[in-house]
Design a protein around this motif. Sequence first.
Motif, PDB file in Angstrom:
ATOM      1  N   PHE A  51     -49.758 -18.085  17.347  1.00  0.00           N
ATOM      2  CA  PHE A  51     -49.402 -16.691  17.616  1.00  0.00           C
ATOM      3  C   PHE A  51     -50.580 -15.801  17.241  1.00  0.00           C
ATOM      4  CE2 PHE A  51     -47.577 -12.609  17.369  1.00  0.00           C
ATOM      5  CZ  PHE A  51     -46.399 -12.616  18.085  1.00  0.00           C
ATOM      6  N   CYS A  52     -51.228 -15.168  18.237  1.00  0.00           N
ATOM      7  CA  CYS A  52     -52.517 -14.532  17.976  1.00  0.00           C
ATOM      8  C   CYS A  52     -52.521 -13.035  18.182  1.00  0.00           C
ATOM      9  CB  CYS A  52     -53.583 -15.190  18.855  1.00  0.00           C
ATOM     10  SG  CYS A  52     -53.148 -15.238  20.597  1.00  0.00           S
ATOM     11  N   SER A  53     -51.629 -12.506  18.980  1.00  0.00           N
ATOM     12  CA  SER A  53     -51.588 -11.059  19.193  1.00  0.00           C
ATOM     13  C   SER A  53     -50.283 -10.732  19.910  1.00  0.00           C
ATOM     14  CB  SER A  53     -52.767 -10.594  20.052  1.00  0.00           C
ATOM     15  OG  SER A  53     -52.504 -10.870  21.413  1.00  0.00           O
ATOM     16  N   ALA A  54     -50.083  -9.446  20.177  1.00  0.00           N
ATOM     17  CA  ALA A  54     -48.833  -9.045  20.821  1.00  0.00           C
ATOM     18  C   ALA A  54     -48.659  -9.737  22.180  1.00  0.00           C
ATOM     19  CB  ALA A  54     -48.812  -7.535  21.002  1.00  0.00           C
ATOM     20  N   LEU A  55     -49.759 -10.043  22.844  1.00  0.00           N
ATOM     21  CA  LEU A  55     -49.654 -10.697  24.152  1.00  0.00           C
ATOM     22  C   LEU A  55     -49.981 -12.190  24.069  1.00  0.00           C
ATOM     23  CD1 LEU A  55     -51.082  -7.833  26.339  1.00  0.00           C
ATOM     24  CD2 LEU A  55     -48.749  -8.686  26.336  1.00  0.00           C
ATOM     25  N   HIS A  56     -49.655 -12.769  22.907  1.00  0.00           N
ATOM     26  CA  HIS A  56     -49.901 -14.199  22.702  1.00  0.00           C
ATOM     27  C   HIS A  56     -49.216 -15.060  23.760  1.00  0.00           C
ATOM     28  CE1 HIS A  56     -49.341 -18.167  20.966  1.00  0.00           C
ATOM     29  NE2 HIS A  56     -48.062 -17.949  20.894  1.00  0.00           N
ATOM     30  N   LEU A  57     -47.988 -14.695  24.102  1.00  0.00           N
ATOM     31  CA  LEU A  57     -47.260 -15.540  25.062  1.00  0.00           C
ATOM     32  C   LEU A  57     -47.896 -15.512  26.446  1.00  0.00           C
ATOM     33  CD1 LEU A  57     -43.542 -14.852  24.071  1.00  0.00           C
ATOM     34  CD2 LEU A  57     -44.898 -16.889  23.611  1.00  0.00           C
ATOM     35  N   LYS A  85     -55.262  -3.512  22.020  1.00  0.00           N
ATOM     36  CA  LYS A  85     -55.760  -4.412  20.970  1.00  0.00           C
ATOM     37  C   LYS A  85     -56.645  -3.638  19.993  1.00  0.00           C
ATOM     38  CE  LYS A  85     -55.546  -8.085  24.203  1.00  0.00           C
ATOM     39  NZ  LYS A  85     -56.296  -8.797  25.210  1.00  0.00           N
TER      40      LYS A  85
END
Lengths: 749, 795
Positions: free
Chosen positions: A611-617, A731
């Motif tokens: 899980f790396c950021s809000a738009l990870h998915l 970001k």
Amino acid sequence: MKLFTRRILVLSLAIFMFGGFPQTVDAQQTLNDVKEERGLTDSDVLAATKTFMPRGGRDEYFGFVGTGNSGTMAVYGIPSMRIYKYVGVFSPEPWQGYGFDDESTLMLKKGSLDNRLYKYGDMRYPALAETNGKYNGMYLFYSDGANSRIALLGLDDFETKQVLMHPLFINAYAGVAVTENTEYVIQTSQYPTPWDGMQADVSKDYDTKFKSGVTFWKFIDTEDKAGTGHHIGRMIKEESFTLELPPYTLDYFDAGRMGSHGYVVGLASKSGQNYIYVVDFKSLSTLGTKMVNNFAVVSLKDALAANAVAMIKLPAAAKSVKVNPDGKYFLTAGDESFVFDFEKVKNAFANKTYSSNTDDGIPIIDTDAVKHGSIQLGNGVMDVVFEYRKGVVYSSAYDDKKVIRWNYKTMKKEDEISLSFKPGQLMVPQGASAEPHSNYLTVVDKEGLYDNFAEIGPVRPSFQHLIDISSNEMVDIYTMTIPQANLYGSVAVLRTVIKPIIRYPLGTNTRTGEISVYKTVAGQEKIEREGNRVHIFGTMIRSHITPEIVEVNEGDVVTFHLTNLERAEDETHGFTVDTYGVHGSFEPGKTASLTFTANRPGVFPYYCTEFCSALHLEMEGILLIKPKGWKGEKGEVKIKLTEEQLLGYKKNYEDKLVVIDATQDVINSVVTFLKENNYQDYPYVEALVVDAFDQLGQAASSKEKHEKYAAEGKWKDAFLWAEQYWQYQVKTADVGLRAKKLLEEKISK
Amino acid sequence: MEMKKLNIIISDHLLFAFLLSLAIVFSTGCDDTAKTSGSDNLGAPRGDESFGEVVKRRGLNADDILAAAKTYTPDNLTEEYITLNSGGQAGNMIMYTVPSMRLVKYVPTAARQPENGFGFSRESMDMMESGYIDGQELVWGDTHHPGFSETEGKYNGKWAVINDKANPRIYVVDLKDWELKQTVINPIFRSDHGGAFFTQDSRYILEASQYPAPFDHKYYPLTEANFQKYWRGGLTYWRFNNETGKIDEKNSFTLEFPPYTQDLSDAGKNASDGWSFTNSFCTEMYFGGIESGRPPFEAGCSSRDVDYLHVVNWKKAEKLIKQGKYDLIRGHKVISIKTAIENNILFLIPEPKSPHGVDVSPDGKYIVVAGKLDSHAWVYSFDKIMKAIDEKNYEGTDTYGIPIIALETALHGSLEVGLGPLHNQFDDEPGVIYTSIYVDSRITKWDYINLKVLDHVSSHYNVGHLVSAHGDAVDPRGKYLISLNKLSIDRFNPVGPLHPQNHQLIDIDGDKMRVLYDMPLPMGEPHYTIMMDLDEVNSFDTYDVGTNIYTNVKSKYYTALGKESIKTKGNNVTVFGTIMDGKVTPTDISVKQGSDVLIHLTNHGQSKTDHYVYEIASYDQMYRWRPGETATLEFNAEKAGMYPLLLDDYHHPDGRQLQGYLTVNFDEAANSKKLLAYSARVQVDMQMQAFKPSAIEMKNLLDGEMEYLNYGCNACHRFGEEFNGPDLLMVDKRRTEEWLTSWITNPEHHMKDADIEAMRQKYKLAMPDQNVSDEDVKKIITYIKLRTQQYMSEQ
């Protein structure tokens, strides 16, 4: 359908920016209420204050614990006793991609004797690298008692750097020791076996065919030669050697230091007789060797001729033997604990004052002649450890449920603590080095028989207690649980001695510490094909993997060589291809490779697993594997848009530009705040600001594109690139707001 | 020993006064020099310290001391809750206890775990292999969302399930022993995410796909038209038996969804039982392609203002299955979108952009959705949704004809909760909900009925999911909330570029939320956590003697004490043995090299400390026998020699005890087979990349030695002695370079030569073709020359 016209949702970045809810100290519930409610005593509260770590606090010590057959190293903090990390050493560990990516898999396979990825190891007593007998915080060593390997971990990044299988031992003792400047890493066999890989009859051939040995792995350190911030020390097989011994069962051992540097003392037994073996390896290293299985061996005969090995008889089995901090004594732990004077042992060697020989012809030094003293401390004495005060040691009496503090110089008991459990292995931070500390003692509890312990089925964790030894009275202050660890010994070092890096120079192969030949920088991503061999040189950054669409043919051998372009701390990405069983972990700057055979055709999503950021998915891609003999047409990728749809996109594009402007205002206000409050004075804040600007720097090319497509009337493309521009803004704002929050915390102090 | 009186200021009043006088301010700990003793006498004993001195030395404030007292759990106290976390890419499940936040277990699901033997016994390998997809070996997984089985919407303490995003599978764990009992492969998905969630009586487990892919697992060229035509999402309803704990694959089914990227789901409860709710993102049906100039997924997948909440009437879907209204795809029952629309069981409602959590309130009347790219949380009314459906009040349909209920029709209301709301958990107080706010890094406590914010608390960086005790069931317990922070940046001692995660325990008992404890998660990445009252758990410590723990039945390999035996039949050796009082019977095992060996051991120990690790040194064989367990080691006795058989009494600090030896008697044919297998492994590796150790190791190697080793030449050849093949010393003198090159690169070509045939007879082994490249063959020949010279000079 009103897909592109609805505007009911507004992202209002600004609202929450300045509207913090400050936390107030709320004394509505008092300490007495809590004590009463939970049934805590005063000493419990004192223990709690000694171990509780306030938010963001640093533990005083790093503890490294032997995890037994888990094959992974656990590192924990003292006094909070929280576990920080498990590191794959002898066993593959998928979270880190260890034994899953090509680099670590090859390291493990090529270090074995038969090119195999071994599934586990058994690691019990670690050793930290030393300089002048003191921990230098750079490396950690482990011996594998299961598959006879030795491992080197780098403490720059807490990764395993080298794993070598022993060319002779079938069964190694699961402990190591290092010499005072880490000239050698010492490993011994445990149960004797033949070394020639042939069957033998235990009852007839034991003395002739079975062997034991002590191996001196030559260790060479290089200061940061690769320019990657790595210390690249390695064990060099070609310069290492093994002392051949008759078939003794070998157990715990230790290396001398200072006055006794050059000696190894260890426990040995044969036919019910117990000994301490003493090896003078300085003399050994000058002797000729013969090659056995491509490994240098000093024969027993040569060692005896050089007067380099002797035995001291023990009346009963001991559990450990340890050299004291200044190297003048070595102590055993057993029902009768012995203290030996190293000077006397050295004299015995020098003067050859041996009382007799073993059956194998090894000289025996008379126990009383070299003994400083002996003491009976209790029943089932398991271990002994040193502390800061000269002469003071602690021994665990397993059957008596006691830890005893005593003095090995005066041979007097000083104090003891009765415990609620049977104590096993002990550890005082830095206690196995030339400068032991004090205040803390850890005690292993192997049984874990607690009435109140949570019901979690037959497999329970290992337990280790923290004993406060800072004052005259010893107090048991914390019970730590360690899952996935069959607990034995540990070592601990002062926190500040270890100076880990937080990111890798871009493109680092973390196993060699060098820049990978597969390093890929932004804009240089490519797919290379040669016959059925496909190499994908890709990059990862919040929140996309480049390339995003990859098409190969069934049967191709495919490698994803990926580089994490991030520079921000903790911004790790993971990578897998669904149902293909590959996994890699890519910490900032790391390059690693994943190879697999595309043997099943179809459509396989790939994605970032961390899980790396809000738009990870949305950090995803598609691997298409074309079946053998595929005949179909490729077709046009895009669907042609209707005029109405095109105008919808135009509207979307124009709306997006408004949002972009609003977002820029937010970013500007954050920047103003940061600048006005001298963010650069706080390293953690500054790092975040640098990262925020990195993100914004990525946006420029998206802006060029959306403006170009808008000029050409390609509204969908214009809108999507504007959207991508905005993603970078988000970001930037995301990291910027974090920096602001942290800065507010700092300046509010 | 008598406990000394401790110098503690007991009065709280005095304590706080004391603390104030110290004026110690809470520090975030970024200052690297804080909180350790001075350097003059570093590590010296501190001597007696009063409570005040400890507080001062450690820089604690009043909140810290309260937090310490609320979490510290001495041996005589009982923990209150247990959490079960997904291990993410570690492929397991993580358990820790609350409030002490101590890790107690890793439950294996997808990955091998040597410490408890998962993936090491034949029985556990049977379990692993049952999860191999299309024959693909899978010893890894990406577990995401655990769920506890329920009865009437309450945790019943019987089973836990979890999904695997990388390999769409569901794992079922028995809470009596916390061991994996079943692995089920989703036959049509390529990826899953929105599971595993139980319906309120555990009739079904929900598993939603994530990244869409063709259900038939076929290849289609990637075009926008094909994507919309062949790619699909879906929601699988796995039929579950609450008594046996088994998923009944035959009576399970999937509802086909459009190729939106579906996300989390939740099952209705109480008022909404019989319904389920699934989030989605990328309803744009966009796919990226940066490499070919297309904007990336992240741009196209969040370009619309809203995505869709999928609302399904699964009770009716179940009826459709009974009526045979399904298609069989890869042997699995699928209700098509068309059938779903015709039968009124599938609806869409717009929801905030890129949502993550969809959470049904304890009474089942509200559904709360948090969208990462919107600052509001959205509360849908189940009554309003039902009314819209009854009245067929739709605003239109999507591309696939699925009716869309207008947002305003279904909405109870929305509330601005912060930037990047992500997931919700419920409180024991009706109407109270907690939402994690990702970008703001905080938790918002709010009232979802009256739509007002009640409190905020700052969490550490990047909070993902939240968990409160029983917080997704009908009876939330309140008291504790845990914030699952994805980044830990400066919170703990630094351990290199790969950081642990940070779980923060939050006290939610009072009006103000308070962070109590920061816990590092040392392995794996928990995505989702569930928390259960320990009183609901009824686990046991020992098995009946002879149990196969993965099937829970008495093993047919159970061996009674005194009935131990070794049976040899052809190439197979089967050992029936026992473990009792720290001894293994039989002690010694002797086999011919190349035998297939099965060692069935039954652990007759029946106390909770009777755990034993039995291992074969250097054979990579090991297993941990739990009390009463029967398990099997299975291996091929590939290498000859003497291998110690060891037993480690897990709960005793003494080391491993030698039981006997495995004698593997040399056999020429088997030895040749071993070497050929070695050679085959080398060839597979050569496809990866040429192995290159660090420069410091290379320095000690001769030119070409790395290639010589990488191609595995050392498996058969040595210098100065014959080994499994001829001595290579001076082979460069005996043969021309041209011949050597031809021989190494094309051994087949020389097989008819008389001298080669003679060697083949002698060594019983043919030189394998190692696919050595032209460049590398030169290097290997160079090495042979250099090594010969070196050898001669040594002599």
